[in-house]
Write a protein that holds these residues in place. Structure first.
Motif, PDB file in Angstrom:
ATOM      1  N   HIS A 195      -7.046  48.864  16.337  1.00 47.61           N
ATOM      2  CA  HIS A 195      -7.203  47.674  17.352  1.00 47.61           C
ATOM      3  C   HIS A 195      -5.792  47.657  17.903  1.00 47.61           C
ATOM      4  O   HIS A 195      -5.493  46.993  18.834  1.00 47.61           O
ATOM      5  CB  HIS A 195      -7.835  46.385  17.196  1.00 47.61           C
ATOM      6  N   TYR A 196      -4.797  48.171  17.346  1.00 51.04           N
ATOM      7  CA  TYR A 196      -3.381  48.199  17.956  1.00 51.04           C
ATOM      8  C   TYR A 196      -3.174  48.324  19.333  1.00 51.04           C
ATOM      9  O   TYR A 196      -2.573  47.316  19.947  1.00 51.04           O
ATOM     10  CB  TYR A 196      -2.441  48.951  16.992  1.00 51.04           C
ATOM     11  N   GLU A 197      -3.715  49.429  19.706  1.00 55.40           N
ATOM     12  CA  GLU A 197      -3.419  49.713  21.337  1.00 55.40           C
ATOM     13  C   GLU A 197      -4.191  48.864  22.244  1.00 55.40           C
ATOM     14  O   GLU A 197      -3.667  48.465  22.865  1.00 55.40           O
ATOM     15  CB  GLU A 197      -3.778  51.232  21.643  1.00 55.40           C
ATOM     16  N   TYR A 198      -5.391  48.148  21.880  1.00 54.97           N
ATOM     17  CA  TYR A 198      -6.007  47.206  22.625  1.00 54.97           C
ATOM     18  C   TYR A 198      -5.224  45.989  22.691  1.00 54.97           C
ATOM     19  O   TYR A 198      -5.069  45.715  23.826  1.00 54.97           O
ATOM     20  CB  TYR A 198      -7.450  47.079  21.927  1.00 54.97           C
ATOM     21  N   ILE A 199      -4.693  45.655  21.605  1.00 55.36           N
ATOM     22  CA  ILE A 199      -4.006  44.273  21.535  1.00 55.36           C
ATOM     23  C   ILE A 199      -2.680  44.597  22.483  1.00 55.36           C
ATOM     24  O   ILE A 199      -2.174  43.788  23.196  1.00 55.36           O
ATOM     25  CB  ILE A 199      -3.787  44.044  20.130  1.00 55.36           C
ATOM     26  N   ARG A 200      -2.009  45.683  22.213  1.00 50.54           N
ATOM     27  CA  ARG A 200      -0.856  45.836  22.773  1.00 50.54           C
ATOM     28  C   ARG A 200      -1.029  45.895  24.462  1.00 50.54           C
ATOM     29  O   ARG A 200      -0.171  45.540  25.147  1.00 50.54           O
ATOM     30  CB  ARG A 200      -0.162  47.253  22.401  1.00 50.54           C
ATOM     31  N   GLU A 201      -1.930  46.629  24.863  1.00 50.47           N
ATOM     32  CA  GLU A 201      -2.318  46.666  26.159  1.00 50.47           C
ATOM     33  C   GLU A 201      -2.652  45.404  26.924  1.00 50.47           C
ATOM     34  O   GLU A 201      -2.504  45.287  28.125  1.00 50.47           O
ATOM     35  CB  GLU A 201      -3.232  47.846  26.428  1.00 50.47           C
ATOM     36  N   HIS A 202      -3.580  44.644  26.259  1.00 51.16           N
ATOM     37  CA  HIS A 202      -4.371  43.413  26.864  1.00 51.16           C
ATOM     38  C   HIS A 202      -3.434  42.169  26.773  1.00 51.16           C
ATOM     39  O   HIS A 202      -3.527  41.324  27.249  1.00 51.16           O
ATOM     40  CB  HIS A 202      -5.376  43.295  26.199  1.00 51.16           C
ATOM     41  N   ASP A 203      -2.779  41.827  25.491  1.00 51.16           N
ATOM     42  CA  ASP A 203      -2.249  40.682  24.913  1.00 51.16           C
ATOM     43  C   ASP A 203      -0.724  40.590  25.383  1.00 51.16           C
ATOM     44  O   ASP A 203      -0.091  41.346  24.837  1.00 51.16           O
ATOM     45  CB  ASP A 203      -2.445  40.486  23.499  1.00 51.16           C
ATOM     46  N   ARG A 204      -0.449  40.160  26.686  1.00 47.75           N
ATOM     47  CA  ARG A 204       0.817  40.164  27.138  1.00 47.75           C
ATOM     48  C   ARG A 204       1.763  39.027  26.766  1.00 47.75           C
ATOM     49  O   ARG A 204       3.017  38.569  27.143  1.00 47.75           O
ATOM     50  CB  ARG A 204       0.832  39.947  28.725  1.00 47.75           C
ATOM     51  N   HIS A 205       1.338  38.035  25.697  1.00 44.73           N
ATOM     52  CA  HIS A 205       2.092  37.274  25.012  1.00 44.73           C
ATOM     53  C   HIS A 205       2.526  37.540  23.740  1.00 44.73           C
ATOM     54  O   HIS A 205       2.844  36.387  22.869  1.00 44.73           O
ATOM     55  CB  HIS A 205       1.328  35.827  24.995  1.00 44.73           C
ATOM     56  N   ILE A 206       2.452  38.606  23.211  1.00 47.32           N
ATOM     57  CA  ILE A 206       2.966  39.031  21.932  1.00 47.32           C
ATOM     58  C   ILE A 206       3.959  40.173  22.001  1.00 47.32           C
ATOM     59  O   ILE A 206       3.786  41.068  22.807  1.00 47.32           O
ATOM     60  CB  ILE A 206       1.800  39.271  20.991  1.00 47.32           C
ATOM     61  N   VAL A 207       4.905  40.077  21.172  1.00 49.37           N
ATOM     62  CA  VAL A 207       5.946  41.224  21.193  1.00 49.37           C
ATOM     63  C   VAL A 207       5.532  42.245  20.397  1.00 49.37           C
ATOM     64  O   VAL A 207       4.659  42.002  19.338  1.00 49.37           O
ATOM     65  CB  VAL A 207       7.440  40.589  20.559  1.00 49.37           C
ATOM     66  N   ASP A 208       5.401  43.414  20.867  1.00 46.47           N
ATOM     67  CA  ASP A 208       4.986  44.750  20.221  1.00 46.47           C
ATOM     68  C   ASP A 208       4.771  44.924  18.726  1.00 46.47           C
ATOM     69  O   ASP A 208       4.132  45.102  17.849  1.00 46.47           O
ATOM     70  CB  ASP A 208       5.273  46.015  20.928  1.00 46.47           C
ATOM     71  N   SER A 209       6.081  44.685  18.156  1.00 52.28           N
ATOM     72  CA  SER A 209       6.393  44.620  16.965  1.00 52.28           C
ATOM     73  C   SER A 209       5.705  43.704  15.924  1.00 52.28           C
ATOM     74  O   SER A 209       5.952  43.756  14.712  1.00 52.28           O
ATOM     75  CB  SER A 209       8.102  44.702  16.655  1.00 52.28           C
ATOM     76  N   PHE A 210       5.167  42.590  16.651  1.00 50.01           N
ATOM     77  CA  PHE A 210       4.608  41.676  15.916  1.00 50.01           C
ATOM     78  C   PHE A 210       3.092  41.930  15.544  1.00 50.01           C
ATOM     79  O   PHE A 210       2.531  41.151  14.645  1.00 50.01           O
ATOM     80  CB  PHE A 210       4.767  40.255  16.434  1.00 50.01           C
ATOM     81  N   ILE A 211       2.616  42.845  16.379  1.00 50.20           N
ATOM     82  CA  ILE A 211       1.129  43.084  16.132  1.00 50.20           C
ATOM     83  C   ILE A 211       0.589  43.471  14.879  1.00 50.20           C
ATOM     84  O   ILE A 211      -0.271  43.203  14.206  1.00 50.20           O
ATOM     85  CB  ILE A 211       0.671  44.096  17.305  1.00 50.20           C
ATOM     86  N   LEU A 212       1.396  44.520  14.447  1.00 47.06           N
ATOM     87  CA  LEU A 212       0.816  45.120  13.061  1.00 47.06           C
ATOM     88  C   LEU A 212       1.091  44.339  11.964  1.00 47.06           C
ATOM     89  O   LEU A 212       0.171  44.251  11.420  1.00 47.06           O
ATOM     90  CB  LEU A 212       1.673  46.564  12.742  1.00 47.06           C
ATOM     91  N   PRO A 213       2.387  43.439  11.710  1.00 43.58           N
ATOM     92  CA  PRO A 213       2.455  42.568  10.603  1.00 43.58           C
ATOM     93  C   PRO A 213       1.259  41.576  10.986  1.00 43.58           C
ATOM     94  O   PRO A 213       0.509  41.081   9.849  1.00 43.58           O
ATOM     95  CB  PRO A 213       3.840  41.996  10.842  1.00 43.58           C
ATOM     96  N   LYS A 214       0.831  41.052  11.954  1.00 46.05           N
ATOM     97  CA  LYS A 214      -0.288  40.362  12.377  1.00 46.05           C
ATOM     98  C   LYS A 214      -1.686  40.488  11.784  1.00 46.05           C
ATOM     99  O   LYS A 214      -2.517  39.908  11.354  1.00 46.05           O
ATOM    100  CB  LYS A 214      -0.318  39.572  13.473  1.00 46.05           C
ATOM    101  N   ILE A 215      -1.635  41.826  12.316  1.00 44.61           N
ATOM    102  CA  ILE A 215      -3.191  42.563  11.837  1.00 44.61           C
ATOM    103  C   ILE A 215      -3.160  42.585  10.345  1.00 44.61           C
ATOM    104  O   ILE A 215      -4.285  42.394   9.803  1.00 44.61           O
ATOM    105  CB  ILE A 215      -3.254  44.007  12.672  1.00 44.61           C
TER     106      ILE A 215
END
Length: 135
Positions: free
Chosen positions: A10-30
Motif C-alpha cells: 500500500h506504500y505507493e497508494y499512501i504516498r500518492e494520496h496522503d499529502r499530510h505525511i512525510v514519505d520517509s515516515f510511511i514504511l515505519p508506520k506501516i
C-alpha cells in the motif's frame, strides 16, 4: 466496508494520496501497524486512517480519509470505532484526535463520545481542537 492493516504493497497508494505525511515516515508506520486501509465491498481502496502516539503513550488518530463518493454513509463512524477497539485490545484506556474548528468532523467525534481537551492556534490557521475519549 473492510478495514485492514496497511502492508508495504500500500506504500505507493499512501504516498500518492496522503499529502499530510512525510514519505520517509510511511514504511515505519506501516510496519508499526499505524495505518489502516479502508476498502469497499469490491476490495477497492476508498480511504485510510493512521495514528501515532501523543506523548509516546496515548494513541492519537492523525488522519482519517474517505473518498468523496463514500462519505455520509456511516463509514467514518465505523472506521473510528474499529480503531478505538484496536487500541482497547492493545490495553489503552484513552485515545485522542484533533480536528480544525471549521471542519464538520468535530461533530462526529462528539457524537462518538469525544470531549474537547484544548486547542492549538497556529498563525494563519483555524483553531485545532484537541479531543479525548476514555475507552
Amino acid at each position: 466496508m473492510r478495514i485492514i492493516a496497511a502492508t508495504e504493497s500500500h506504500y505507493e497508494y499512501i504516498r500518492e494520496h496522503d499529502r499530510h505525511i512525510v514519505d520517509s515516515f510511511i514504511l515505519p508506520k506501516i510496519r508499526g501497524n499505524e495505518i489502516y486501509m479502508l476498502q469497499n465491498d469490491e476490495d477497492q481502496l476508498i480511504g485510510w486512517m493512521r495514528h501515532s502516539y501523543f506523548w509516546d503513550n496515548t494513541p492519537f488518530m492523525n488522519m482519517i480519509w474517505i473518498d468523496e463518493p463514500y462519505r455520509n454513509r456511516g463509514l467514518g463512524k465505523q472506521a473510528i470505532l474499529f480503531w478505538e477497539n484496536e487500541m482497547k485490545k492493545l490495553g489503552f484506556e484513552l485515545v485522542m484526535t484533533s480536528t480544525l474548528a471549521n471542519e464538520g468532523a468535530q461533530h462526529l467525534y462528539r457524537k462518538l463520545g469525544y470531549r474537547d481537551a484544548g486547542g492549538l492556534l497556529l498563525e494563519g490557521e483555524p483553531l485545532e481542537i484537541l479531543m479525548t475519549k476514555r475507552l
